[in-house]
Design an enzyme around this catalytic site. Structure first.
Site, mmCIF file in Angstrom:
data_model
loop_
_atom_site.group_PDB
_atom_site.id
_atom_site.type_symbol
_atom_site.label_atom_id
_atom_site.label_comp_id
_atom_site.label_asym_id
_atom_site.label_seq_id
_atom_site.Cartn_x
_atom_site.Cartn_y
_atom_site.Cartn_z
ATOM 1 N N VAL A 33 -20.474 -30.291 -55.983
ATOM 2 C CA VAL A 33 -20.286 -31.370 -56.964
ATOM 3 C C VAL A 33 -19.371 -30.906 -58.107
ATOM 4 O O VAL A 33 -18.407 -31.588 -58.469
ATOM 5 C CB VAL A 33 -21.656 -31.845 -57.525
ATOM 6 N N LYS B 197 -40.690 -39.956 -50.941
ATOM 7 C CA LYS B 197 -40.364 -38.527 -50.851
ATOM 8 C C LYS B 197 -41.425 -37.894 -49.963
ATOM 9 O O LYS B 197 -42.552 -38.403 -49.878
ATOM 10 C CB LYS B 197 -40.421 -37.898 -52.247
ATOM 11 N N GLY C 213 -20.095 -25.627 -57.569
ATOM 12 C CA GLY C 213 -20.344 -25.781 -56.140
ATOM 13 C C GLY C 213 -19.706 -27.059 -55.641
ATOM 14 O O GLY C 213 -18.637 -27.474 -56.119
HETATM 15 P P1 NAD Z 1 -24.131 -26.247 -54.706
HETATM 16 O O1 NAD Z 1 -25.186 -25.325 -54.219
HETATM 17 O O2 NAD Z 1 -22.967 -26.539 -53.853
HETATM 18 O O3 NAD Z 1 -23.566 -25.714 -56.111
HETATM 19 C C1 NAD Z 1 -24.371 -25.194 -57.128
HETATM 20 C C2 NAD Z 1 -23.555 -24.116 -57.824
HETATM 21 O O4 NAD Z 1 -24.282 -23.697 -58.996
HETATM 22 C C3 NAD Z 1 -23.308 -22.868 -56.980
HETATM 23 O O5 NAD Z 1 -21.922 -22.565 -56.974
HETATM 24 C C4 NAD Z 1 -24.135 -21.791 -57.672
HETATM 25 O O6 NAD Z 1 -23.548 -20.499 -57.559
HETATM 26 C C5 NAD Z 1 -24.134 -22.281 -59.101
HETATM 27 N N1 NAD Z 1 -25.227 -21.773 -59.936
HETATM 28 C C6 NAD Z 1 -26.512 -21.536 -59.577
HETATM 29 N N2 NAD Z 1 -27.191 -21.066 -60.651
HETATM 30 C C7 NAD Z 1 -26.335 -21.029 -61.688
HETATM 31 C C8 NAD Z 1 -26.448 -20.656 -63.070
HETATM 32 N N3 NAD Z 1 -27.589 -20.188 -63.573
HETATM 33 N N4 NAD Z 1 -25.332 -20.761 -63.849
HETATM 34 C C9 NAD Z 1 -24.172 -21.201 -63.336
HETATM 35 N N5 NAD Z 1 -24.011 -21.566 -62.045
HETATM 36 C C10 NAD Z 1 -25.073 -21.484 -61.246
HETATM 37 O O7 NAD Z 1 -24.922 -27.590 -55.121
HETATM 38 P P2 NAD Z 1 -24.285 -29.042 -55.326
HETATM 39 O O8 NAD Z 1 -24.416 -29.810 -54.078
HETATM 40 O O9 NAD Z 1 -22.967 -28.915 -56.018
HETATM 41 O O10 NAD Z 1 -25.360 -29.662 -56.341
HETATM 42 C C11 NAD Z 1 -25.371 -29.283 -57.702
HETATM 43 C C12 NAD Z 1 -26.524 -29.975 -58.412
HETATM 44 O O11 NAD Z 1 -26.383 -31.390 -58.260
HETATM 45 C C13 NAD Z 1 -27.917 -29.642 -57.860
HETATM 46 O O12 NAD Z 1 -28.845 -29.686 -58.927
HETATM 47 C C14 NAD Z 1 -28.194 -30.781 -56.892
HETATM 48 O O13 NAD Z 1 -29.584 -30.978 -56.719
HETATM 49 C C15 NAD Z 1 -27.558 -31.933 -57.648
HETATM 50 N N6 NAD Z 1 -27.159 -33.053 -56.804
HETATM 51 C C16 NAD Z 1 -26.268 -32.868 -55.789
HETATM 52 C C17 NAD Z 1 -25.890 -33.954 -55.005
HETATM 53 C C18 NAD Z 1 -24.887 -33.791 -53.887
HETATM 54 O O14 NAD Z 1 -24.374 -34.813 -53.416
HETATM 55 N N7 NAD Z 1 -24.570 -32.584 -53.458
HETATM 56 C C19 NAD Z 1 -26.426 -35.221 -55.249
HETATM 57 C C20 NAD Z 1 -27.316 -35.401 -56.323
HETATM 58 C C21 NAD Z 1 -27.672 -34.290 -57.091
#
Ligand code: NAD
Length: 355
Positions: free
Chosen positions: A182, A78, A180
């Site tokens: 995921v 990292k 979002g």
């Molecule tokens: P994203 O930003 O597309 O979606 C996150 C969503 O959470 C948004 O719609 C946001 O409005 C909502 N949100 C934020 N705070 C909130 C709260 N307090 N209550 C309810 N909703 C809330 O992110 P993503 O890519 O979908 O990732 C989601 C999580 O998964 C993150 O923690 C990310 O680190 C983790 N993650 C994502 C991936 C990936 O492939 N995108 C891979 C591994 C881990």
């Protein structure tokens, strides 16, 4: 620092400083036993060097565990760049960082993390080929979230099989926090298998489409935690499981895609176990994205979807071992990851001795 490295098992920490661009960065290489150390780069306004070092040591070890349990020939690394992304991030700084990554000759492969965008990654890529997570039109594997969601879906199925003794998701009630990239894809997969959905997002524009397409019911953030459901799937923020939230949960399972879900990875792993809530360790269940980008490092046998589906079997093994040992699933997962790395270390030592 050496005491911390010894205690956590790190190989190397690289201090990067460039007088011209003002770059101050750390690259943490936890392990290259299974393969080159892969892990994202984040930019953050750290209060001090100690805080940045702690972050890079903790996050790089997490990547070793994640790759090991995803069955990938990758190690864990990292990097962190010091500074306010809004004020201090610029092309020259990213180029300078790329040169440091390149100087490691592929021992460390970088990717996106907090405050590093696709465009930033392309600047870094101009200095080094040791970058993954590029957009599809730049030769990368593109958006990893469909694979992450597939892994979380399979993880929920494994948790339901173990905790509820049920092979099907038909009628299983799931609360998804965060709709979002995921969360939305996960909702579709769950809906297609007959699960009932409760959803919450601070952005109402994210929930409305899922009401129409999946018949999901919307709850506000506070109502989601104590919802009368079988599974709570955190897909928004980290550190969501703490002393306040865990006692509120009525779900029998916590299984979602968010990173670093436990505010304290020891205490809250134990607290969930004490409440008889089955926790699918976050870095195991959300490894689909890493599996997806790992195909940019080298062509692997089988497809990313096949490897991601295997998260089901890995989690079942963790759940069974944790039950047998009478310990939290987070603790079991860490030990299983360490065992996989140690097996490779011993195998390599045998080859060296034989030659
Ligand atoms: P994203 O930003 O597309 O979606 C996150 C969503 O959470 C948004 O719609 C946001 O409005 C909502 N949100 C934020 N705070 C909130 C709260 N307090 N209550 C309810 N909703 C809330 O992110 P993503 O890519 O979908 O990732 C989601 C999580 O998964 C993150 O923690 C990310 O680190 C983790 N993650 C994502 C991936 C990936 O492939 N995108 C891979 C591994 C881990």
């Amino acid at each position: 620092m050496f005491a911390d490295m010894e205690q956590m098992g790190h190989e190397q920490v690289v201090y990067c400083f460039d007088q011209t661009t003002g770059l101050r960065a750390l690259i943490g290489i936890h392990s290259t036993v299974l393969g080159p150390a892969l892990g994202g780069c984040r930019m953050w306004n750290y209060a001090n060097e100690q805080e940045a070092l702690r972050d890079v040591l903790r996050l790089s070890r997490g990547m070793t565990y994640k790759a090991a349990l995803a069955g990938l020939a990758l190690g864990g690394g990292k990097s962190v760049i010091f500074g306010d992304p809004v004020k201090h991030k610029n092309e020259a700084l990213l180029h300078s960082f790329g040169k440091f990554v390149h100087s490691l000759g592929g021992r460390y492969i970088t990717a996106q993390d907090v405050s590093i965008s696709n465009t930033d990654l392309l600047h870094i890529r101009k200095e080094t080929e040791h970058v993954v997570g590029l957009p599809a039109d730049m030769g990368g594997t593109g958006d990893p979230s469909p694979m992450t969601a597939l892994g979380v879906f399979n993880g929920i199925k494994a948790a339901v099989a173990h905790r509820l003794q049920q092979d099907s998701l038909r009628g299983v009630r799931v609360a998804v926090q965060g709709c979002g990239s995921v969360g939305t894809k996960l909702c579709h997969l769950l809906h297609n298998e007959g699960a009932e959905l409760w959803i919450g997002d601070i952005d109402a524009s994210k929930t409305a489409p899922l009401v129409a397409s999946c018949g999901a019911k919307v709850l506000d953030s506070e109502a989601l935690l104590p919802a009368e459901v079988d599974v709570f799937a955190p897909c928004a923020l980290g550190a969501i499981l703490d002393d306040t939230s865990i006692p509120q949960l009525r779900a029998k399972i916590v299984a979602g895609g968010a990173n670093n879900q436990l505010a304290d990875e020891v205490a809250h792993d134990q607290m969930l176990r004490a409440r008889n809530i089955l926790y699918a360790p976050d870095y195991v269940i959300n490894a689909g994205g890493l599996i997806s980008v790992s195909y940019e490092v080298k062509k692997l046998a089988g497809t990313a979807a096949e490897k991601t589906t295997a998260i089901y079997a890995t989690l079942l093994e963790i759940f069974r071992r944790a039950t047998k040992q009478g310990e939290g699933t987070g603790k079991t997962a860490n030990r299983l990851a360490e065992e996989r790395v140690q097996r490779q270390t011993h195998a390599s030592a045998r080859i060296c001795n034989a030659s």
